[in-house]
Write a protein that holds these residues in place. Structure first.
Motif, PDB file in Angstrom:
ATOM      1  N   ILE A  35       0.834  -1.199   0.000  1.00  0.00           N
ATOM      2  CA  ILE A  35       0.000   0.000   0.000  1.00  0.00           C
ATOM      3  C   ILE A  35       0.869   1.249   0.000  1.00  0.00           C
ATOM      4  CG2 ILE A  35      -0.329   0.399   2.477  1.00  0.00           C
ATOM      5  CD1 ILE A  35      -3.025   0.446  -0.271  1.00  0.00           C
ATOM      6  N   LEU A  36       2.049   1.175   0.606  1.00  0.00           N
ATOM      7  CA  LEU A  36       2.985   2.295   0.510  1.00  0.00           C
ATOM      8  C   LEU A  36       3.359   2.555  -0.945  1.00  0.00           C
ATOM      9  CD1 LEU A  36       5.500   1.742   3.462  1.00  0.00           C
ATOM     10  CD2 LEU A  36       4.072   3.757   3.120  1.00  0.00           C
ATOM     11  N   LEU A  40       2.473   5.797  -3.330  1.00  0.00           N
ATOM     12  CA  LEU A  40       3.584   6.531  -3.936  1.00  0.00           C
ATOM     13  C   LEU A  40       3.427   6.606  -5.453  1.00  0.00           C
ATOM     14  CD1 LEU A  40       6.371   7.891  -3.877  1.00  0.00           C
ATOM     15  CD2 LEU A  40       7.392   5.595  -3.935  1.00  0.00           C
ATOM     16  N   VAL A  41       3.149   5.479  -6.093  1.00  0.00           N
ATOM     17  CA  VAL A  41       3.027   5.455  -7.552  1.00  0.00           C
ATOM     18  C   VAL A  41       1.854   6.315  -8.008  1.00  0.00           C
ATOM     19  CG1 VAL A  41       2.432   3.979  -9.507  1.00  0.00           C
ATOM     20  CG2 VAL A  41       4.192   3.260  -7.894  1.00  0.00           C
ATOM     21  N   ASN A  42       0.709   6.188  -7.345  1.00  0.00           N
ATOM     22  CA  ASN A  42      -0.447   6.991  -7.750  1.00  0.00           C
ATOM     23  C   ASN A  42      -0.196   8.484  -7.528  1.00  0.00           C
ATOM     24  OD1 ASN A  42      -1.950   4.852  -8.655  1.00  0.00           O
ATOM     25  ND2 ASN A  42      -3.023   4.549  -6.736  1.00  0.00           N
ATOM     26  N   CYS A 328       7.919  10.171  -1.345  1.00  0.00           N
ATOM     27  CA  CYS A 328       7.943   9.034  -0.415  1.00  0.00           C
ATOM     28  C   CYS A 328       7.438   9.453   0.963  1.00  0.00           C
ATOM     29  CB  CYS A 328       9.352   8.470  -0.316  1.00  0.00           C
ATOM     30  SG  CYS A 328       9.946   7.632  -1.805  1.00  0.00           S
ATOM     31  N   ALA A 329       7.878  10.627   1.425  1.00  0.00           N
ATOM     32  CA  ALA A 329       7.444  11.122   2.727  1.00  0.00           C
ATOM     33  C   ALA A 329       5.939  11.385   2.726  1.00  0.00           C
ATOM     34  CB  ALA A 329       8.207  12.392   3.089  1.00  0.00           C
ATOM     35  N   ALA A 332       4.099   8.047   2.798  1.00  0.00           N
ATOM     36  CA  ALA A 332       4.153   7.469   4.142  1.00  0.00           C
ATOM     37  C   ALA A 332       3.200   8.190   5.087  1.00  0.00           C
ATOM     38  CB  ALA A 332       5.581   7.532   4.672  1.00  0.00           C
ATOM     39  N   ALA A 333       3.109   9.503   4.957  1.00  0.00           N
ATOM     40  CA  ALA A 333       2.208  10.272   5.821  1.00  0.00           C
ATOM     41  C   ALA A 333       0.748   9.917   5.540  1.00  0.00           C
ATOM     42  CB  ALA A 333       2.443  11.769   5.607  1.00  0.00           C
ATOM     43  N   ILE A 334       0.407   9.762   4.261  1.00  0.00           N
ATOM     44  CA  ILE A 334      -0.967   9.385   3.908  1.00  0.00           C
ATOM     45  C   ILE A 334      -1.305   8.017   4.479  1.00  0.00           C
ATOM     46  CG2 ILE A 334      -2.456   8.734   1.969  1.00  0.00           C
ATOM     47  CD1 ILE A 334      -1.050  10.935   0.344  1.00  0.00           C
ATOM     48  N   VAL A 335      -0.390   7.058   4.318  1.00  0.00           N
ATOM     49  CA  VAL A 335      -0.629   5.711   4.836  1.00  0.00           C
ATOM     50  C   VAL A 335      -0.756   5.737   6.357  1.00  0.00           C
ATOM     51  CG1 VAL A 335       0.377   3.412   5.108  1.00  0.00           C
ATOM     52  CG2 VAL A 335       0.486   4.563   2.894  1.00  0.00           C
ATOM     53  N   ALA A 336       0.118   6.478   7.025  1.00  0.00           N
ATOM     54  CA  ALA A 336       0.063   6.550   8.489  1.00  0.00           C
ATOM     55  C   ALA A 336      -1.251   7.158   8.955  1.00  0.00           C
ATOM     56  CB  ALA A 336       1.246   7.363   9.005  1.00  0.00           C
TER      57      ALA A 336
END
Length: 374
Positions: A35-36, A40-42, A328-329, A332-336
């Motif tokens: 999901i990370l 990131l890709v999207n 990337c950051a 990661a923030a969106i996933v968190a």
């Protein structure tokens, strides 16, 4: 643990009770890393045309992240049609699609105004093709489970999907559904005994080093082969006519893509942790991230943050590297943010609607139908 749905009791148990199946633990960890990469890709694909190096990196990720995502989905569909929750599960996926297709279309129509969007329930919005595909893959399990060589048959079907006209292939994401179906079946038929045998520490290090080298070599390989064109093939949504190749050549290229995707997927899986940890809990909430990360990315764009990334991308090699790091950051923030317990509790009625209750309600209003328990 289901990939796209579970009732409230199962959700609570998944957060509190350690898993006993080591393969389920491993694939739940895999979901977190996937999901990370999906976010990131999207996020990167919403930027203007990427520099060649950045496009090569995105294409390298494309080689394995969707195949593994589908494979993991197939693994968690084991014995699906043998459970009393099957009908409710199918309705839940349909409700998810209807809700989020409406939500994203309304947001886009009245606020975001993305170019080239056609608003229709028959044309999935952006990443929502995965929901229609997930629904179809589970239906396809019924006939394919009776075949002697189901994965081989699915590979042939995926290659044949390139013959579909563009309009037909876009209908409910049909072409992508068929192209990625072999990976769903590979996950469905995954067995414990197919995991790598116990090896010595030097052997494990050597295998992981080889896997890492393969993945690190992918950007250079796709850069040399043409990253833009390769990404279109790996995305799986185009017909052979759209991709500009004759049918025979397209069939061979699709089979070549399958081989590259299988090798890259195996290398990716070899590098991921197998032990249960905090990542396992977060991996159990990927449905929330998947269904809502598109809105988060669109909001970043509306706020002008993606334009800043685009300008960085155009500022030479150093700027592109900084933009990738910032991307990337942001991913990661969106996933968190979307994986937090409180967010899951608030959004559960939308993400995991009570389809069993809806089925009981329908059953009470359909005279002459035998009653059953969901």
């Amino acid at each position: 643990m289901r990939f796209f749905y579970s009732n409230k009791t199962k959700f609570a148990q998944s957060e509190m009770t350690p898993m006993r199946n080591p393969t389920a633990v491993f694939f739940t960890n895999v979901r977190f890393f996937l999901i990370l990469l999906v976010v990131l890709v999207n996020l990167l694909l919403t930027l203007p045309p990427l520099p060649e190096a950045a496009q090569a990196i995105v294409t390298a990720i494309f080689t394995f992240h969707l195949p593994v995502f589908v494979l993991v989905t197939g693994y968690f569909a084991k014995k699906y049609w043998q459970t009393p929750e099957a009908a409710a599960g199918m309705l839940r996926i349909a409700l998810q699609y209807l809700f989020f297709q409406t939500l994203y279309s309304v947001l886009d129509l009245f606020w975001l105004h993305s170019p080239g969007i056609r608003y229709s329930f028959w044309l999935p919005y952006w990443m929502l093709w995965f929901l229609t595909a997930h629904f179809s893959w589970k239906l396809l399990l019924i006939p394919f489970a009776r075949l002697k060589h189901p994965v081989a048959a699915a590979v042939l079907l995926g290659a044949a999907a390139g013959f579909l006209p563009a309009e037909a292939g876009a209908w409910l994401g049909l072409t992508r559904t068929l192209v990625f179906f072999p990976f769903f079946l590979a996950g469905y038929y995954w067995r414990e005994e197919r995991e790598p045998r116990r090896r010595t520490a030097p052997q494990r290090r050597a295998i992981r080093a080889a896997a890492a080298l393969l993945l690190l070599a992918l950007p250079a390989f796709w850069h040399a082969a043409g990253a833009d064109t390769a990404a279109q093939w790996l995305a799986g949504g185009g017909s052979y006519a759209q991709l500009g190749v004759p049918a025979a050549a397209g069939t061979m290229l699709r089979l070549g893509c399958y081989a590259a995707q299988a090798a890259a997927s195996a290398a990716f899986l070899l590098l991921l942790p197998r032990a249960e940890s905090r990542l396992t809990v977060l991996g159990g909430r990927t449905v929330y991230v998947f269904l809502l990360h598109g809105a988060a990315i669109k909001l970043l764009g509306a706020a002008g943050l993606l334009q800043l990334l685009a300008r960085l991308m155009d500022a030479g090699a150093a700027g592109a590297a900084a933009a990738l790091a910032a991307g990337c950051a942001a991913a990661a923030a969106i996933v968190a943010a979307l994986s937090t317990r409180w967010f899951a509790a608030v959004m559960r009625p939308c993400i995991e609607p009570d389809a069993a209750r809806a089925l009981r309600w329908l059953q009470r209003r359909l005279p002459g139908r035998a009653r059953s328990t969901y």
